[in-house]
Design an enzyme around this catalytic site. Structure first.
Site, short mmCIF file in Angstrom:
data_model
loop_
_atom_site.label_atom_id
_atom_site.label_comp_id
_atom_site.label_asym_id
_atom_site.label_seq_id
_atom_site.Cartn_x
_atom_site.Cartn_y
_atom_site.Cartn_z
N GLY A 58 0.95 -1.15 0.14
CA GLY A 58 -0.11 -0.07 0.02
C GLY A 58 0.97 1.42 0.07
N LEU A 59 -0.03 2.14 -0.32
CA LEU A 59 0.80 3.66 -0.32
C LEU A 59 1.55 3.97 0.90
CD1 LEU A 59 -2.12 5.96 -1.77
CD2 LEU A 59 0.04 5.28 -2.93
N SER A 60 2.51 4.81 1.08
CA SER A 60 3.32 5.50 2.08
C SER A 60 2.04 6.05 2.91
CB SER A 60 4.44 6.41 1.76
OG SER A 60 4.74 7.05 3.11
N SER A 62 -0.54 4.53 4.35
CA SER A 62 -1.67 3.86 4.14
C SER A 62 -1.90 3.03 5.47
CB SER A 62 -1.71 2.80 2.97
OG SER A 62 -0.67 2.10 3.19
N GLY A 63 -0.95 2.88 6.18
CA GLY A 63 -1.22 2.21 7.71
C GLY A 63 -0.55 0.95 7.64
N LYS A 64 0.23 0.42 6.83
CA LYS A 64 1.07 -0.83 6.61
C LYS A 64 1.50 -1.14 8.16
CE LYS A 64 3.71 0.07 3.14
NZ LYS A 64 3.43 1.57 2.89
N SER A 65 2.72 -0.48 8.60
CA SER A 65 3.44 -0.48 9.53
C SER A 65 2.45 -0.57 11.03
CB SER A 65 4.45 0.66 9.71
OG SER A 65 5.24 0.68 8.75
N SER A 129 5.99 -5.45 5.41
CA SER A 129 5.38 -4.14 5.22
C SER A 129 6.10 -3.21 4.21
CB SER A 129 4.86 -3.50 6.45
OG SER A 129 5.94 -3.43 7.55
N1 LIG Z 1 10.54 7.77 -3.41
C1 LIG Z 1 10.04 7.40 -2.32
N2 LIG Z 1 8.80 6.59 -2.49
C2 LIG Z 1 8.43 5.96 -1.41
N3 LIG Z 1 8.62 5.78 -0.22
C3 LIG Z 1 9.80 6.48 -0.10
C4 LIG Z 1 10.48 7.20 -0.96
N4 LIG Z 1 11.65 7.74 -0.36
C5 LIG Z 1 11.69 7.36 0.84
N5 LIG Z 1 10.51 6.67 1.19
C6 LIG Z 1 10.45 5.86 2.49
O1 LIG Z 1 10.65 4.59 2.08
C7 LIG Z 1 9.62 3.68 2.65
C8 LIG Z 1 9.26 2.70 1.60
O2 LIG Z 1 10.24 1.79 1.39
P1 LIG Z 1 9.89 0.21 0.75
O3 LIG Z 1 10.79 -0.43 0.94
O4 LIG Z 1 8.69 -0.11 1.37
O5 LIG Z 1 9.39 0.62 -0.65
S1 LIG Z 1 9.49 -0.27 -2.15
O6 LIG Z 1 8.53 -1.35 -1.68
O7 LIG Z 1 10.80 -0.79 -2.47
O8 LIG Z 1 8.67 0.82 -3.14
C9 LIG Z 1 8.62 4.55 2.93
O9 LIG Z 1 7.97 4.07 4.05
P2 LIG Z 1 6.26 3.93 4.40
O10 LIG Z 1 5.99 5.45 4.58
O11 LIG Z 1 6.17 3.24 5.66
O12 LIG Z 1 5.75 3.03 3.15
C10 LIG Z 1 9.09 5.98 3.19
O13 LIG Z 1 9.34 6.51 4.44
N1 LIG Z 2 -7.29 2.62 10.57
C1 LIG Z 2 -5.96 3.07 10.48
N2 LIG Z 2 -5.19 1.87 10.19
C2 LIG Z 2 -3.75 2.10 10.12
N3 LIG Z 2 -3.27 3.46 10.37
C3 LIG Z 2 -4.19 4.50 10.75
C4 LIG Z 2 -5.49 4.25 10.96
N4 LIG Z 2 -6.09 5.67 11.15
C5 LIG Z 2 -5.24 6.28 11.36
N5 LIG Z 2 -3.76 5.79 11.00
C6 LIG Z 2 -2.62 6.62 10.96
O1 LIG Z 2 -2.05 6.64 9.72
C7 LIG Z 2 -0.57 6.47 9.83
C8 LIG Z 2 -0.23 5.28 9.02
O2 LIG Z 2 1.26 5.40 9.03
P1 LIG Z 2 2.02 4.00 8.89
O3 LIG Z 2 1.46 3.00 9.80
O4 LIG Z 2 3.60 4.40 9.19
O5 LIG Z 2 1.87 3.73 7.37
P2 LIG Z 2 2.77 3.08 6.15
O6 LIG Z 2 3.74 2.12 6.90
O7 LIG Z 2 1.80 2.52 5.23
O8 LIG Z 2 3.75 4.13 5.72
C9 LIG Z 2 -0.32 6.29 11.36
O9 LIG Z 2 -0.03 7.54 11.95
C10 LIG Z 2 -1.42 5.84 11.90
O10 LIG Z 2 -1.59 6.30 13.47
#
Ligand SMILES: Nc1ncnc2c1ncn2[C@@H]1O[C@H](COP(=O)(O)OS(=O)(=O)O)[C@@H](OP(=O)(O)O)[C@H]1O
Ligand SMILES: Nc1ncnc2c1ncn2[C@@H]1O[C@H](COP(=O)(O)OP(=O)(O)O)[C@@H](O)[C@H]1O
Length: 232
Positions: A58-60, A62-65, A129
């Site tokens: 899912g998108l950054s 989105s709530g994966k972690s 995630s």
């Molecule tokens: N350009 C770009 N695009 C997307 N994300 C970025 C980028 N640069 C840094 N980040 C940070 O890196 C996290 C994503 O790493 P991933 O290993 O999950 O990415 S991927 O699956 O290889 O696309 C992502 O974490 P999440 O927000 O938890 O998804 C970001 O914190």
């Molecule tokens: N229903 C939900 N499920 C997951 N995260 C949520 C939800 N509602 C709000 N959030 C918030 O959205 C953010 C998601 O961040 P994160 O888990 O780091 O996403 P990702 O790992 O996809 O980048 C957190 O700040 C979390 O508290």
């Protein structure tokens, strides 16, 4: 790298075991898969449950972690050996030489697919995630598990971009919009949404607890939370 020859993995006894799909290409020559004396069933009986990979995509933001952390904790409380592999964390170590080009993302996901498969083969419930934006890369991880007879659940952490951007927990969307990060997923880099994910979590509609319950129910239904011959 290009043009180098590849060899095909084989075993010391000439058979192809479950964990080495026939025709696997490797760069190294003259390598042989060495079988152990323990079966996966025996490992799973000791664990008290089956091994599996739960692949969250899912998108950054989105709530994966967030969901993965809560899910890992709930599984642990239920006596399930669970372990998270998280995008940011793995990029500090194993994948610290990779960036965010399509090639690097593919290699990131390839390595995680392999690592997840090993953990699942060991009998763990692995929760990954990673954004994993490309369908082909996710499908390759799925195939790897399928060839090894391991359960693989793709979970679409499905949150509209507007909501993820509103959350912006790390301030990355703000930077991407300002042009300070190039190739940011959802802004100027693609996210190919899953078409047939086993689980679809609308995290803009479900609470974290509800999302965890959906995943728990799915694993229960799939028979992952118990093992044949288990004493537990
Ligand atoms: N350009 C770009 N695009 C997307 N994300 C970025 C980028 N640069 C840094 N980040 C940070 O890196 C996290 C994503 O790493 P991933 O290993 O999950 O990415 S991927 O699956 O290889 O696309 C992502 O974490 P999440 O927000 O938890 O998804 C970001 O914190
Ligand atoms: N229903 C939900 N499920 C997951 N995260 C949520 C939800 N509602 C709000 N959030 C918030 O959205 C953010 C998601 O961040 P994160 O888990 O780091 O996403 P990702 O790992 O996809 O980048 C957190 O700040 C979390 O508290």
């Amino acid at each position: 790298m290009g043009g180098e020859s590849v060899s095909t993995a084989s075993t010391t006894n000439g058979t192809t075991p479950y964990s080495v799909p026939a025709g696997v290409a490797t760069k190294a020559q003259n390598i042989y898969f060495h079988e152990g004396n323990l079966s996966r069933d025996e490992r799973e009986a000791l664990m008290g449950h089956k091994g599996a990979t739960i692949w969250m995509t899912g998108l950054s933001g989105s709530g994966k972690s967030t969901v993965a952390v809560a899910f890992e904790q709930v599984l642990h409380q239920r006596g399930i050996h669970a372990y998270r592999l998280d995008g940011d964390n793995v990029r500090f170590g194993l994948n610290k030489n990779l960036g965010f080009s399509a090639e690097d993302r593919a290699e990131n996901i390839r390595r995680i697919g392999e690592v997840a498969k090993l953990f699942a083969d060991a009998g763990m419930v692995v929760i990954t995630s990673f954004i994993s934006p490309y369908k082909a890369d996710r499908d390759a991880a799925r195939e790897l598990h399928k060839a090894a007879g391991l359960a693989f659940y793709e979970v679409h952490v499905n949150c509209p971009l507007e909501e993820a951007e509103k959350r912006d927990p790390k301030g990355l969307y703000k930077k991407a919009r300002a042009g300070q990060i190039k190739g940011f997923t959802g802004i100027d880099d693609p996210f190919e949404a899953p078409e047939q994910a086993e689980i679809d979590l609308r995290t803009d509609q479900l609470s974290v607890e509800q999302a965890v319950q959906v995943m728990l129910d799915k694993l229960e239904e799939g028979g992952i939370l118990s093992a044949a011959g288990s004493q537990v």
